[in-house]
Design an enzyme around this catalytic site. Structure first.
Site, PDB file in Angstrom:
ATOM      1  N   ARG A 282      25.403  82.944  86.861  1.00  0.00           N
ATOM      2  CA  ARG A 282      26.681  83.208  87.553  1.00  0.00           C
ATOM      3  C   ARG A 282      27.864  82.774  86.684  1.00  0.00           C
ATOM      4  NH1 ARG A 282      25.691  79.990  92.598  1.00  0.00           N
ATOM      5  NH2 ARG A 282      27.756  80.620  93.298  1.00  0.00           N
TER       6      ARG A 282
ATOM      7  N   LYS B   5      36.940  77.458  95.965  1.00  0.00           N
ATOM      8  CA  LYS B   5      37.625  78.598  96.593  1.00  0.00           C
ATOM      9  C   LYS B   5      37.321  78.656  98.097  1.00  0.00           C
ATOM     10  CE  LYS B   5      35.703  81.863  94.023  1.00  0.00           C
ATOM     11  NZ  LYS B   5      34.795  81.077  93.181  1.00  0.00           N
TER      12      LYS B   5
ATOM     13  N   ARG C 211      36.486  90.543  91.396  1.00  0.00           N
ATOM     14  CA  ARG C 211      35.726  89.808  90.386  1.00  0.00           C
ATOM     15  C   ARG C 211      35.631  90.590  89.080  1.00  0.00           C
ATOM     16  NH1 ARG C 211      32.538  86.447  94.157  1.00  0.00           N
ATOM     17  NH2 ARG C 211      31.265  84.964  93.043  1.00  0.00           N
TER      18      ARG C 211
ATOM     19  N   ARG D 116      22.182  77.565  99.424  1.00  0.00           N
ATOM     20  CA  ARG D 116      22.162  78.953  98.961  1.00  0.00           C
ATOM     21  C   ARG D 116      21.080  79.166  97.907  1.00  0.00           C
ATOM     22  NH1 ARG D 116      28.298  80.680  97.616  1.00  0.00           N
ATOM     23  NH2 ARG D 116      27.158  81.853  96.051  1.00  0.00           N
TER      24      ARG D 116
ATOM     25  N   ARG E 110      25.552  71.426  96.940  1.00  0.00           N
ATOM     26  CA  ARG E 110      26.322  72.081  98.009  1.00  0.00           C
ATOM     27  C   ARG E 110      25.398  72.515  99.156  1.00  0.00           C
ATOM     28  NH1 ARG E 110      30.275  77.025  96.603  1.00  0.00           N
ATOM     29  NH2 ARG E 110      28.410  78.096  95.857  1.00  0.00           N
TER      30      ARG E 110
HETATM   31  P1  AMP Z   1      30.154  83.856  96.122  1.00  0.00           P
HETATM   32  O1  AMP Z   1      29.770  83.356  97.469  1.00  0.00           O
HETATM   33  O2  AMP Z   1      31.599  84.301  96.057  1.00  0.00           O
HETATM   34  O3  AMP Z   1      29.788  82.914  95.008  1.00  0.00           O
HETATM   35  O4  AMP Z   1      29.297  85.190  95.881  1.00  0.00           O
HETATM   36  C1  AMP Z   1      27.884  85.153  95.862  1.00  0.00           C
HETATM   37  C2  AMP Z   1      27.344  86.400  95.206  1.00  0.00           C
HETATM   38  O5  AMP Z   1      27.749  87.564  95.936  1.00  0.00           O
HETATM   39  C3  AMP Z   1      27.811  86.653  93.781  1.00  0.00           C
HETATM   40  O6  AMP Z   1      27.064  85.928  92.825  1.00  0.00           O
HETATM   41  C4  AMP Z   1      27.605  88.157  93.673  1.00  0.00           C
HETATM   42  O7  AMP Z   1      26.237  88.473  93.516  1.00  0.00           O
HETATM   43  C5  AMP Z   1      28.023  88.638  95.060  1.00  0.00           C
HETATM   44  N1  AMP Z   1      29.474  88.935  95.121  1.00  0.00           N
HETATM   45  C6  AMP Z   1      30.410  88.302  95.881  1.00  0.00           C
HETATM   46  N2  AMP Z   1      31.634  88.835  95.692  1.00  0.00           N
HETATM   47  C7  AMP Z   1      31.476  89.837  94.791  1.00  0.00           C
HETATM   48  C8  AMP Z   1      32.366  90.764  94.173  1.00  0.00           C
HETATM   49  N3  AMP Z   1      33.680  90.753  94.423  1.00  0.00           N
HETATM   50  N4  AMP Z   1      31.839  91.657  93.301  1.00  0.00           N
HETATM   51  C9  AMP Z   1      30.521  91.690  93.039  1.00  0.00           C
HETATM   52  N5  AMP Z   1      29.638  90.841  93.565  1.00  0.00           N
HETATM   53  C10 AMP Z   1      30.082  89.915  94.441  1.00  0.00           C
END
Ligand code: AMP
Length: 216
Positions: free
Chosen positions: A174, A16, A91, A163, A130
């Site tokens: 996750r 994404k 999400r 990360r 990554r």
């Molecule tokens: P990502 O970089 O999109 O994988 O997001 C990393 C982390 O941020 C996720 O595992 C959640 O803890 C938090 N996060 C990101 N976007 C959301 C969302 N829309 N709702 C809730 N938590 C989020």
């Protein structure tokens, strides 16, 4: 032209972020990654960062009310007037419903949801390898797309980072969260006839070509 709202949906590591940044450049609109916004807030120890830190570290979702406030604020910024791409939001069903309300107030609606499909078992490797640029956000993979100089971004020269949540145990959590809370969105948006499925297996440019075919 009416602003376009495009959502990128898919499990962690499905591309994404990588594809979203390319698409944003092509369409000349911002790519809004809620994960990036949260990581920045955590790094800066802002009040949002303090509220979100534990959830992000454990691979859990940050509560919907916090996320809705964050997204409402972000899409009200000037650069979103021409449309935007959402990476990692919504999400949950509650977030998707909240988004409809927030967009409705601005006379907007979701125009397209690109759903990246991929076998979850192939994702762990992608995530463990990554690395992300701390300057420009460019995403690397140590095996398939390493930087020219180890640990340094080819584009801006800033340091790359791994990360905290891209470690095997948190990745599993996750994935569980994705299956339980995010996957139901596929049905939600299919019901509205907004979903286009794109296989996230393959090289970056051929996947991007498929996205452009759908976006056009
Ligand atoms: P990502 O970089 O999109 O994988 O997001 C990393 C982390 O941020 C996720 O595992 C959640 O803890 C938090 N996060 C990101 N976007 C959301 C969302 N829309 N709702 C809730 N938590 C989020």
């Amino acid at each position: 032209m009416k602003p376009r709202v495009i959502i990128l949906l898919g499990p962690p590591g499905s591309g994404k972020g990588t594809q979203g940044l390319k698409l944003a450049k092509e369409l000349n609109v911002p790519e809004i990654s809620t994960g990036d916004i949260l990581r920045r807030a955590i790094r800066n120890e802002s009040s949002l960062g303090r509220k979100a830190k534990q959830f992000v570290t454990e691979g859990k979702l940050v509560p919907d009310e916090i996320m809705m406030g964050l997204i409402d604020e972000r899409i009200s910024e000037q650069d979103c007037n021409r449309g935007f791409i959402l990476d990692g939001f919504p999400r949950t069903i509650a977030q998707a419903e909240g988004l409809e309300l927030v967009l409705g107030k601005k006379g907007l609606t979701v125009n397209l949801v690109i759903n990246f499909t991929i076998d979850l078992s192939s994702l762990i490797n992608r995530l463990v390898n990554r690395r992300i640029c701390s300057g420009c956000g460019k995403i690397y993979n140590l095996k398939t797309m390493p930087p020219r100089e180890p640990g340094i971004c080819d584009v801006c020269g800033a340091e790359l980072f791994h990360r905290d949540d891209d470690r095997e145990e948190t990745i599993r959590e996750r994935f569980n969260v994705y299956r339980k809370q995010t996957e139901p969105l596929i049905k939600f948006y299919s019901g509205k006839d907004l979903i286009k499925n794109i296989s996230a297996d393959g090289d970056i440019n051929s996947i991007f070509q498929k996205i452009m075919d759908v976006v056009k």
